[in-house]
Design a protein around this motif. Structure first.
Motif, mmCIF file in Angstrom:
data_model
loop_
_atom_site.group_PDB
_atom_site.id
_atom_site.type_symbol
_atom_site.label_atom_id
_atom_site.label_comp_id
_atom_site.label_asym_id
_atom_site.label_seq_id
_atom_site.Cartn_x
_atom_site.Cartn_y
_atom_site.Cartn_z
ATOM 1 N N TYR A 161 29.658 42.994 -23.667
ATOM 2 C CA TYR A 161 28.940 41.816 -23.170
ATOM 3 C C TYR A 161 29.887 40.634 -23.027
ATOM 4 O O TYR A 161 29.869 39.927 -22.005
ATOM 5 C CB TYR A 161 27.779 41.463 -24.099
ATOM 6 N N LEU A 162 30.726 40.420 -24.021
ATOM 7 C CA LEU A 162 31.688 39.320 -23.950
ATOM 8 C C LEU A 162 32.621 39.494 -22.754
ATOM 9 O O LEU A 162 32.899 38.532 -22.021
ATOM 10 C CB LEU A 162 32.499 39.240 -25.246
ATOM 11 N N ALA A 163 33.091 40.712 -22.539
ATOM 12 C CA ALA A 163 33.976 40.965 -21.400
ATOM 13 C C ALA A 163 33.254 40.725 -20.078
ATOM 14 O O ALA A 163 33.814 40.125 -19.146
ATOM 15 C CB ALA A 163 34.519 42.391 -21.471
ATOM 16 N N ASP A 164 32.007 41.174 -19.981
ATOM 17 C CA ASP A 164 31.230 40.982 -18.752
ATOM 18 C C ASP A 164 31.010 39.502 -18.450
ATOM 19 O O ASP A 164 30.913 39.106 -17.275
ATOM 20 C CB ASP A 164 29.873 41.682 -18.867
ATOM 21 N N MET A 165 30.921 38.677 -19.480
ATOM 22 C CA MET A 165 30.694 37.250 -19.309
ATOM 23 C C MET A 165 31.987 36.460 -19.100
ATOM 24 O O MET A 165 31.959 35.238 -19.012
ATOM 25 C CB MET A 165 29.947 36.685 -20.531
#
Length: 400
Positions: A161-165
């Motif tokens: 999720y952090l990478a996607d954001m």
């Protein structure tokens, strides 16, 4: 001196009874029943008390506790029971004289102490039963967070999720079984951390990412952040509308004619205790509202009602503020007067001539402020540029 309550809630750490204070040890020694998760019960030595595993779902444990009235009972919880723990739920179901709590060090305190982070400047979140999108309002470069997770597999979900954001460069510390003999801390970047992790687990995050990936803290988010069918309150008008709605901590908004849900979303983002109820008559737009609420991590504070006006206004939780963004009619205005208490704040946006006439008459009768806003945007006009005007917006604001 008052009599000792029959129920004692004890915060137990991963080092078992070795970390308990004398009062907690005395409560365990005198208990007739000890109830808690199997993992916590396994940390205790042999006791004279009857052990009871806390049932699943959690609510059944509350009923089991109620059935134990009249006996000396210890309920086990993790660390500090009143920080994303069971303490608040238990306290809601029993009177103050029935229970007492003896907290232990929270996992947040243990992690902050290990990393040297000031806890008052660190975001603490419980994501063990919540989606990762709850982080969305807080993602910003330079911020620090400690989040509780459901289990070891959720570490990969958090990192993804952090990478996607856009925050894949954030440094993570995966903390397993903090404070006990199984304690293990794994450090790495969100975009490449791997491995297998076990419960109980939490993750400390030092956020790193582009500044433009963080949500602005002013009203009027960029339109392209929302899913939309093209019908939504655009950014400049939304900023004016949120300013007129003036959200305050803990207030409840009724959003009539939700559209894409952008007003409700920005209202919920204004403060963690702000909530909204949005009414929308079209099923496809109901889906848009739900998708946007999830994307911004505020779906737990936005109730969506599919219904037609004015019937859908009956039997609603009383709002502090009402916004009418669609479906304006004389019948709706009269229903608002009849259904909601005097003093409720009201903001109405209109773009049609018919709605403008209604608002002019409404102001003459009810007072309030009537505002007309004309906006134009510079766009290509052949080989040059020209102004393209939006429909004029007429806004009434005041109180019922």
């Amino acid at each position: 001196m008052s009599e000792t309550p029959w129920l004692t809630v004890i915060g137990l750490g991963e080092n078992g009874p070795d970390g308990l204070c004398p009062a907690a040890l005395a409560a365990l020694a005198s208990a007739e029943v000890v109830i808690g998760p199997p993992r916590h019960l396994a940390l205790l030595p042999d006791l004279q008390a009857e052990p009871i595993a806390w049932p699943v779902p959690f609510a059944q444990g509350i009923e089991r506790l109620k059935s134990l009235r009249g006996r000396q009972v210890v309920a086990l919880a993790s660390g500090d029971p009143f920080w994303f723990g069971a303490g608040a739920v238990i306290a809601r179901h029993f009177t103050p004289g029935e229970w007492r709590a003896i907290p232990g060090p929270s996992v947040f305190s243990l992690v902050a102490a290990h990393l040297g982070w000031p806890l008052e400047q660190t975001l603490c979140l419980g994501l063990h039963a919540q989606p990762m999108t709850r982080l969305r309002p807080y993602l910003a470069p330079g911020e620090r967070a400690i989040v509780l997770l459901r289990d070891g597999s959720a570490v990969a979900s958090l990192a993804d999720y952090l990478a996607d954001m856009g925050f894949g460069a954030s440094r993570l510390w995966v903390c397993e079984a903090m404070g006990g003999p199984r304690q293990q801390i794994t450090e790495g970047l969100a975009e490449d951390i791997g491995g297998s992790f076990s419960h109980p687990v939490c993750v400390a995050i030092a956020m790193e990412g582009p500044a433009q990936a963080a949500l602005p803290k002013t009203s009027g988010l960029a339109d392209d952040l929302f899913e939309s069918d093209g019908v939504m309150t655009k950014r400049p008008a939304r900023a004016l509308t949120l300013s007129a709605l003036a959200p305050r901590a803990g207030e409840h908004l009724l959003d009539i004619g939700g559209g894409s849900g952008s007003i409700s979303v920005e209202w919920a983002l204004a403060h963690p205790r702000c909530r909204a109820t949005t009414i929308e008559g079209r099923a496809d737009r109901i889906g848009l509202i739900a998708a946007n609420a999830r994307a911004f991590g505020v779906e737990n504070r936005i109730e969506i009602i599919e219904g037609q006006l004015p019937e859908a206004l009956c039997d609603l939780d009383p709002p502090d503020v009402i916004f009418v963004g669609g479906g304006l009619s004389a019948e709706l205005l009269q229903t608002l007067l009849a259904e909601f208490v005097p003093g409720t704040r009201l903001v109405i946006n209109a773009v049609t001539l018919e709605a403008e006439m209604l608002l002019a008459a409404w102001q003459a009768e009810q007072g309030g402020e009537l505002l007309r806003v004309e906006l134009a945007q510079a766009l290509p006009l052949g080989s040059r540029r020209g102004w393209k005007s939006a429909y004029p917006l007429v806004q009434w604001s005041g109180t019922l």
